[in-house]
Design a protein around this motif. Structure first.
Motif, PDB file in Angstrom:
ATOM      1  N   LEU A 110      46.505 -16.041  18.396  1.00  0.00           N
ATOM      2  CA  LEU A 110      47.911 -15.921  18.774  1.00  0.00           C
ATOM      3  C   LEU A 110      48.746 -16.559  17.677  1.00  0.00           C
ATOM      4  O   LEU A 110      48.574 -17.735  17.369  1.00  0.00           O
ATOM      5  N   LYS A 111      49.650 -15.771  17.101  1.00  0.00           N
ATOM      6  CA  LYS A 111      50.427 -16.334  15.996  1.00  0.00           C
ATOM      7  C   LYS A 111      51.836 -16.695  16.417  1.00  0.00           C
ATOM      8  O   LYS A 111      52.480 -17.534  15.830  1.00  0.00           O
ATOM      9  N   GLU A 112      52.329 -16.017  17.459  1.00  0.00           N
ATOM     10  CA  GLU A 112      53.681 -16.345  17.939  1.00  0.00           C
ATOM     11  C   GLU A 112      53.646 -16.320  19.454  1.00  0.00           C
ATOM     12  O   GLU A 112      52.726 -15.760  20.044  1.00  0.00           O
ATOM     13  N   PRO A 113      54.632 -16.935  20.101  1.00  0.00           N
ATOM     14  CA  PRO A 113      54.637 -16.924  21.565  1.00  0.00           C
ATOM     15  C   PRO A 113      54.538 -15.491  22.085  1.00  0.00           C
ATOM     16  O   PRO A 113      55.307 -14.626  21.647  1.00  0.00           O
ATOM     17  N   SER A 114      53.577 -15.216  22.959  1.00  0.00           N
ATOM     18  CA  SER A 114      53.328 -13.829  23.384  1.00  0.00           C
ATOM     19  C   SER A 114      52.997 -13.731  24.865  1.00  0.00           C
ATOM     20  O   SER A 114      52.512 -14.683  25.477  1.00  0.00           O
ATOM     21  N   ILE A 115      53.240 -12.526  25.367  1.00  0.00           N
ATOM     22  CA  ILE A 115      52.800 -12.187  26.719  1.00  0.00           C
ATOM     23  C   ILE A 115      51.445 -11.508  26.551  1.00  0.00           C
ATOM     24  O   ILE A 115      51.330 -10.525  25.818  1.00  0.00           O
ATOM     25  N   ILE A 116      50.411 -12.050  27.177  1.00  0.00           N
ATOM     26  CA  ILE A 116      49.076 -11.488  27.012  1.00  0.00           C
ATOM     27  C   ILE A 116      48.910 -10.318  27.984  1.00  0.00           C
ATOM     28  O   ILE A 116      49.086 -10.480  29.194  1.00  0.00           O
ATOM     29  N   VAL A 117      48.555  -9.169  27.423  1.00  0.00           N
ATOM     30  CA  VAL A 117      48.346  -7.973  28.241  1.00  0.00           C
ATOM     31  C   VAL A 117      46.891  -7.564  28.106  1.00  0.00           C
ATOM     32  O   VAL A 117      46.370  -7.500  26.994  1.00  0.00           O
TER      33      VAL A 117
END
Ligand code: PEP
Ligand code: MG
Length: 541
Positions: free
Chosen positions: A153-160
């Motif tokens: 994960l490189k940036e804040p993300s929503i995991i789908v």
């Protein structure tokens, strides 16, 4: 016109997230049968992989203890024990030696074998263990195959993802996860528990698409709604909601333990709506004075078959005990329309919301209904349980329900099984028909619970699942409001309690209106309990 897509899923973690999606791909699920002459070499590879897996799990347990608490770290400790399970190892060894196959293929076959056997047992605990065995096996396979451990994960993300195992959930850098959207999952899965524990919004039951990777989304963990490619207006609205929620949460904590007394001195009971045992814990933590709506159908949606009487008893008993004598209103099965259990094979209908659903199924399939009623009555001795019937349109339906209850009670008595005689019986007022005959229905039951979601849908002829007409669903509409007001009046004339349990109960814009109507109880999702209490205390007539 924006290309925004709206998808309704099931909320398994509250809150709101706005950000880019990372589509999580499982590493190497394809395992080919590979011939290996040297079984000893394969056994050595397996032993080495077990050591690597053990080290990984140990590190994960430590990480989990810090980010999600000791209780969740225990999941990985359990995986470490499973990793050394003698039965599993014997089975893998046997396959390596007799079939002359690679260690990873042997692990794959052994796991399939194990899972198959566990699938035969209809038990939620066993099913959860199955997920753990799969998780441990795939860890071994990944190590043996030399797959990369995790997408970074490189940036804040929503995991789908299609599905997330607990170890996949926990391995992401917590500070960079905004929320989860998955196809699989249930409120009882470890992954859902972890998401809640980490206070992350999470929605399951969404058919996910790899093409979403890198695109923007809004995940509303309160309503279960996911917006893909949201327009600027929705992004700003969601960001604003996030900011407001954080500030409000701080302030509302002070209300814990205080009753909701309105300015005129009336006490309004603030209850919580739940769909699982875990949510009862959340309800209690959020200061709910009772459970106003236990949507029992979620117990029916989780398994592959109808939940047994024993399984239901355990769930109802657990909720009754968690609430320690506070009221727990269990709504009988409300399947059909947007809530389909595949095993029931209800079939396609032109207008499912107006079709074979809820009490209609129960009265048509008494064996299903009676199993549930038996479980509810058996659970009644563990607290203060009440029964609520959904989708009622006539007096005759209520009388039929009561006849089933009388027969179930007689059965239990004959079997010497204890139950409480004073279990209250209520009906949902969620069809215009029920609201219009509420004066007559009031003579049949102990309480009313107004389901504003369906009441508005049927009154305004607006499909509650259809985003195209959502904007027309005006809850202020005099037709909706008149039916609510008349229901309260008719209930009170007959001396019975009236509760509102639809989503409108959680809308502080209506709190004063409902107080003016004389509503006795408002039942809302747990995160809203304190906010509604606050609104009741401050509402000025
Ligand atoms: C309602 O219809 O308002 C209600 C509370 O029930 P559900 O949302 O489960 O249909
Ligand atoms: Mg309803």
């Amino acid at each position: 016109m924006s290309d925004m897509q709206q998808i309704q899923g099931k909320s398994i973690g509250r809150g709101i997230a706005v950000g880019r999606m990372l589509f999580y791909k499982k590493g190497g699920r394809q395992i080919r049968r590979t011939y290996r002459e040297d079984s000893d070499a394969e056994l050595k590879r397996l032993a080495d992989a077990v050591e690597v897996a053990d080290a990984q799990l140990k590190a994960l347990a430590e990480q989990a203890a810090q980010t999600a608490g000791e209780e969740n770290a225990a999941i990985f400790e359990a995986h470490r024990i499973m990793l050394r399970d003698e039965e599993l190892h014997a089975s893998i060894r046997e396959i390596i030696q007799s079939a002359k196959v690679s260690a990873e293929y042997a692990v794959f076959v052994a796991e399939e074998h194990f899972s198959e056997q566990l699938s035969l047992l209809d038990d939620e605990y066993v099913q959860a263990r199955k997920a753990d065995v799969q998780d441990v096996s795939w860890r071994l396979i990944r190590i043996l195959n030399g797959f990369e451990e995790m997408q970074e994960l490189k940036e804040p993300s929503i995991i789908v993802a299609e599905d997330l195992t607990p170890s996949e959930t926990i391995q992401f850098d917590r500070s960079l996860i905004l929320g989860f959207v998955t196809t699989q999952g249930s409120a009882n899965s470890h992954t859902a528990i972890l998401a809640r524990q980490m206070s992350l919004p999470a929605v399951c039951g969404v058919s996910v698409d790899p093409a979403w990777n890198g695109r923007m989304a809004v995940v509303d963990g309160d309503s279960g709604l996911v917006l893909i490619d949201p327009d600027e207006e929705n992004i700003e609205k969601s960001r604003q909601r996030k900011r407001e929620e954080a500030q409000l949460r701080e302030r509302l904590q002070q209300l814990k333990g205080r009753p909701a007394i309105a300015k005129d001195g009336r006490h309004i009971a603030i209850y919580a709506n739940i769909g699982s045992v875990e949510e009862a814990i959340e309800a209690k933590e959020n200061d709910a004075e009772g459970i106003g709506l236990f949507r029992s159908e979620f117990l029916y949606l989780e398994g592959r078959d109808l939940p047994s009487e024993e399984k239901q008893l355990l769930a109802y008993k657990a909720v009754a005990e968690i609430m320690e004598g506070k009221p727990v209103v269990i709504r009988t099965l409300d399947l059909g329309a947007d809530k389909q259990a595949r095993y029931l094979e209800l079939g396609q209908e032109e207008n499912p919301a107006m079709g074979y659903r809820a009490i209609r199924i129960c009265l048509d399939r008494p064996e299903i209904f009676r199993t549930q009623l038996r479980a509810i009555y058996r659970a009644s001795v563990y607290g203060s349980v009440a029964i609520l019937f959904p989708m009622i349109i006539s007096i005759e339906e209520v009388r039929q329900c009561k006849r089933h209850i009388a027969e179930v009670k007689a059965e239990l008595k004959a079997e010497n099984i204890p139950y409480r005689e004073d279990v209250q019986i209520g009906v949902m007022i969620e069809t215009p028909a029920a609201a219009l005959i509420s004066d007559q229905l009031a003579g049949e039951v102990d309480f009313f619970s107004i389901g504003t979601n369906d009441l508005a849908q049927y009154t305004l002829a607006i499909d509650r699942t259809n985003a195209r007409v959502e904007a027309l669903a005006d809850m202020h509409h005099p037709a909706v409001q008149t039916l609510i007001r008349q229901t309260v009046e008719n209930g009170h004339k007959a001396g019975i309690r009236v509760e509102i349990c639809g989503e409108l109960a959680a809308d502080t814009g209506y709190t004063k209106t409902f107080l003016d109507y004389g509503v006795d109880t408002l039942s809302v999702s747990s995160p809203y309990v304190l906010a509604i209490k606050d609104a009741v205390i401050h509402a000025v007539s």
